[in-house]
Design an enzyme around this catalytic site. Sequence first.
Site, PDB file in Angstrom:
ATOM      1  N   ARG A  77       0.838  -1.266  -0.189  1.00 37.32           N
ATOM      2  CA  ARG A  77      -0.149  -0.033  -0.097  1.00 37.32           C
ATOM      3  C   ARG A  77       0.881   1.123  -0.164  1.00 37.32           C
ATOM      4  O   ARG A  77       0.451   2.219  -0.492  1.00 37.32           O
ATOM      5  CB  ARG A  77      -0.954   0.025   1.199  1.00 37.32           C
ATOM      6  N   TYR A 136     -15.337  19.022 -15.830  1.00 39.48           N
ATOM      7  CA  TYR A 136     -15.764  17.464 -15.651  1.00 39.48           C
ATOM      8  C   TYR A 136     -16.695  17.341 -14.795  1.00 39.48           C
ATOM      9  O   TYR A 136     -16.525  17.681 -13.497  1.00 39.48           O
ATOM     10  CB  TYR A 136     -14.386  16.712 -15.391  1.00 39.48           C
ATOM     11  N   ASP A 188      -6.348  20.479 -14.195  1.00 39.46           N
ATOM     12  CA  ASP A 188      -6.829  19.057 -14.705  1.00 39.46           C
ATOM     13  C   ASP A 188      -6.276  19.235 -16.077  1.00 39.46           C
ATOM     14  O   ASP A 188      -6.971  19.776 -16.750  1.00 39.46           O
ATOM     15  CB  ASP A 188      -8.328  18.814 -14.634  1.00 39.46           C
ATOM     16  N   LYS A 206      -7.482   7.878 -20.011  1.00 39.41           N
ATOM     17  CA  LYS A 206      -7.842   8.667 -21.357  1.00 39.41           C
ATOM     18  C   LYS A 206      -6.642   8.426 -22.320  1.00 39.41           C
ATOM     19  O   LYS A 206      -6.184   7.222 -22.392  1.00 39.41           O
ATOM     20  CB  LYS A 206      -8.239  10.112 -21.186  1.00 39.41           C
TER      21      LYS A 206
HETATM   22  C1  LIG Z   1     -12.259  11.397 -17.404  1.00 42.72           C
HETATM   23  C2  LIG Z   1     -11.677  12.616 -16.648  1.00 42.72           C
HETATM   24  C3  LIG Z   1     -11.667  12.606 -15.236  1.00 42.72           C
HETATM   25  C4  LIG Z   1     -11.826  11.223 -14.361  1.00 42.72           C
HETATM   26  O1  LIG Z   1     -11.105  10.393 -14.649  1.00 42.72           O
HETATM   27  P1  LIG Z   1     -11.334   8.859 -14.059  1.00 42.72           P
HETATM   28  O2  LIG Z   1     -10.263   8.046 -14.671  1.00 42.72           O
HETATM   29  O3  LIG Z   1     -12.597   8.194 -15.350  1.00 42.72           O
HETATM   30  O4  LIG Z   1     -11.636   8.901 -12.646  1.00 42.72           O
HETATM   31  C5  LIG Z   1     -11.114  13.671 -14.725  1.00 42.72           C
HETATM   32  N1  LIG Z   1     -11.167  14.887 -15.600  1.00 42.72           N
HETATM   33  C6  LIG Z   1     -11.095  14.801 -16.765  1.00 42.72           C
HETATM   34  C7  LIG Z   1     -11.069  16.038 -17.511  1.00 42.72           C
HETATM   35  C8  LIG Z   1     -11.819  13.870 -17.462  1.00 42.72           C
HETATM   36  O5  LIG Z   1     -11.882  13.652 -18.820  1.00 42.72           O
END
Ligand SMILES: *Cc1c(COP(=O)(O)O)cnc(C)c1O
Length: 368
Positions: A50, A102, A171, A196
């Site tokens: 962990r 998001y 982000d 992504k």
């Molecule tokens: C998909 C996404 C997230 C969240 O990511 P997960 O891996 O699905 O938790 C956060 N910010 C943006 C801009 C996203 O497109």
Amino acid sequence: MTAEIDARIAHLLHHRKTGLALGEPIVPPISVATTFHLPQTQGAMHSYGRAGQPTWDAVEAQLAILEAAQVVCFPSGMAAITAALMCCLKAGARVMIPSDGYYVTRLLGRDILQVYGVDVVQMPTLEMETADFTGFQVIYLETPSNPGLDTVDIAAIAARAHAAGARVIVDNTTLTPLLQRPLDLGADLVVAADTKAPAGHSDVLFGHVAGRDAVLMARVADWRRQSGSVPGPFEAYLVHRGLETLELRLSRMCASAAVIAERLAQHPAVHRLRYPGLPGDPSFKAVGGQMSNGGFLIGFELSDAATAESFLSRCPLIEQATSFGGVHTAAERRARWGDDVAEGFIRLSVGIEPVEVLWQSINAALPS
Ligand SMILES: *Cc1c(COP(=O)(O)O)cnc(C)c1O
């Protein structure tokens, strides 16, 4: 800038080389151990799964090269976002988040942060450029915003936020560190969903936090260990493999997106097309500056929900899926999630299909 990024990409591909002993594998082993040989507590690389383990180390090393920063990996983008916010906020603090970003980040603000006494203020991305940051501990940006693709000047906001005593978290999911480097522009932390484009094959959830403040990054690592928000070794391995081809995939995806955006913009059924790489787009000002190109996401409107749904179902080369950044071109009608967009608004994530074939299938599916 480009030469520096090229050097990082090459380094990423060979990052394990210097540590390899004779006969050791070139790719990182998927290390499944939760326990490690530990006759005394001091000086061991790893103690318990962990707290840290070798397959995380491998993917964090790659991301650290791209970000030029310390990196802590997480089991999803949301886990990374939660960690970054929890490490910068406490009860009574105030955070500004985008009202057009998001949507799960907004839910996190409403259902978790707010419940624990944090004041969460929502602001449209474009208005953050002039918003008053007095009294805020964190300014949280998404640029380009998802799904509207609006951009703000990260360096200008970071300078104003720091003057007001606030930290800036960005982000960077929609662009990745290959196309935009918020830490170089003054951001304190970057968060990203490696689910992504970085992983890129729509088969793994993953995220990371990157930063250059060692004390803050130690808090982020403590958050992971103490909250137990830990990625699995198989997932870390898949992200490691995905990152090796990120630049190659992004080159194709962004080049194709530029072609498709330009052609969509000419189509009579397409309205309010948004692509930051298109001259005339409100976000074009950021391209060549903080963004190295227009990215692979396109937004546009068809006349109504039914027309949009029919287009999506008629196009054989579009996966009807939420999420973006994968090898398959994918699209969806964002209003179905409650995003503040028109009913016929489509977010298109351009994949790696050869562009002319892709365009033909999109053109044939559009209303005539
Ligand atoms: C998909 C996404 C997230 C969240 O990511 P997960 O891996 O699905 O938790 C956060 N910010 C943006 C801009 C996203 O497109």
